[in-house]
Design a protein around this motif. Sequence first.
Motif, PDB file in Angstrom:
ATOM      1  N   THR A 118       0.837  -1.205   0.000  1.00 46.29           N
ATOM      2  CA  THR A 118       0.000   0.000   0.000  1.00 46.29           C
ATOM      3  C   THR A 118       0.868   1.250   0.000  1.00 46.29           C
ATOM      4  O   THR A 118       0.611   2.188  -0.763  1.00 46.29           O
ATOM      5  N   PHE A 119       1.914   1.266   0.838  1.00 48.63           N
ATOM      6  CA  PHE A 119       2.835   2.405   0.844  1.00 48.63           C
ATOM      7  C   PHE A 119       3.540   2.536  -0.506  1.00 48.63           C
ATOM      8  O   PHE A 119       3.713   3.628  -1.023  1.00 48.63           O
ATOM      9  N   LYS A 123      -0.839   4.966  -2.168  1.00 51.34           N
ATOM     10  CA  LYS A 123      -2.199   5.250  -1.669  1.00 51.34           C
ATOM     11  C   LYS A 123      -2.161   5.860  -0.275  1.00 51.34           C
ATOM     12  O   LYS A 123      -3.028   6.639   0.078  1.00 51.34           O
ATOM     13  N   ILE A 124      -1.177   5.499   0.525  1.00 56.09           N
ATOM     14  CA  ILE A 124      -0.971   6.116   1.837  1.00 56.09           C
ATOM     15  C   ILE A 124       0.422   6.732   1.801  1.00 56.09           C
ATOM     16  O   ILE A 124       1.410   6.053   1.508  1.00 56.09           O
ATOM     17  N   THR A 125       0.513   8.005   2.103  1.00 56.99           N
ATOM     18  CA  THR A 125       1.830   8.663   2.026  1.00 56.99           C
ATOM     19  C   THR A 125       2.467   8.868   3.390  1.00 56.99           C
ATOM     20  O   THR A 125       3.665   8.946   3.495  1.00 56.99           O
ATOM     21  N   TRP A 127       2.457   7.866   7.730  1.00 58.40           N
ATOM     22  CA  TRP A 127       1.996   6.958   8.765  1.00 58.40           C
ATOM     23  C   TRP A 127       2.349   7.518  10.092  1.00 58.40           C
ATOM     24  O   TRP A 127       3.378   7.872  10.479  1.00 58.40           O
TER      25      TRP A 127
END
Length: 127
Positions: A118-119, A123-125, A127
Amino acid sequence: MKKIRLFPRKTKYFGIAIILLGWVPLLLIKKLGWLPKNEELGLNILRGIILFGFLLIILSKEKIEDEFVDSCRLLAFRAAFLFGLVAYIINAISNDQPNNPFVVLLTEVLIYLSFFYTFKSGKITKW
């Protein structure tokens, strides 16, 4: 910073094959009810084979290895460790029975893989 030594990219395919070679007998043993004399030993060996296959997948190179992939790998390890720790504590508080180590490790591995890809996809930048 020193680069982490990883297995070649082809090792992922060996890891997938090892997972399947460990999972198919495990499912057959569970579904058909065929259990050897040393039931726990056989199940633990198959579980170890499955975890070893996942380890090969985790420790193999990506097609393009750069700082971004290293950063994604580090973030995914951090997320998997934190989620595994929280899940273990919650399960220990809520249940009287001890956790199965295979389930804990498999959960952490699957969380790592899902967060890593995912990283890596962007999609997710953060955390």
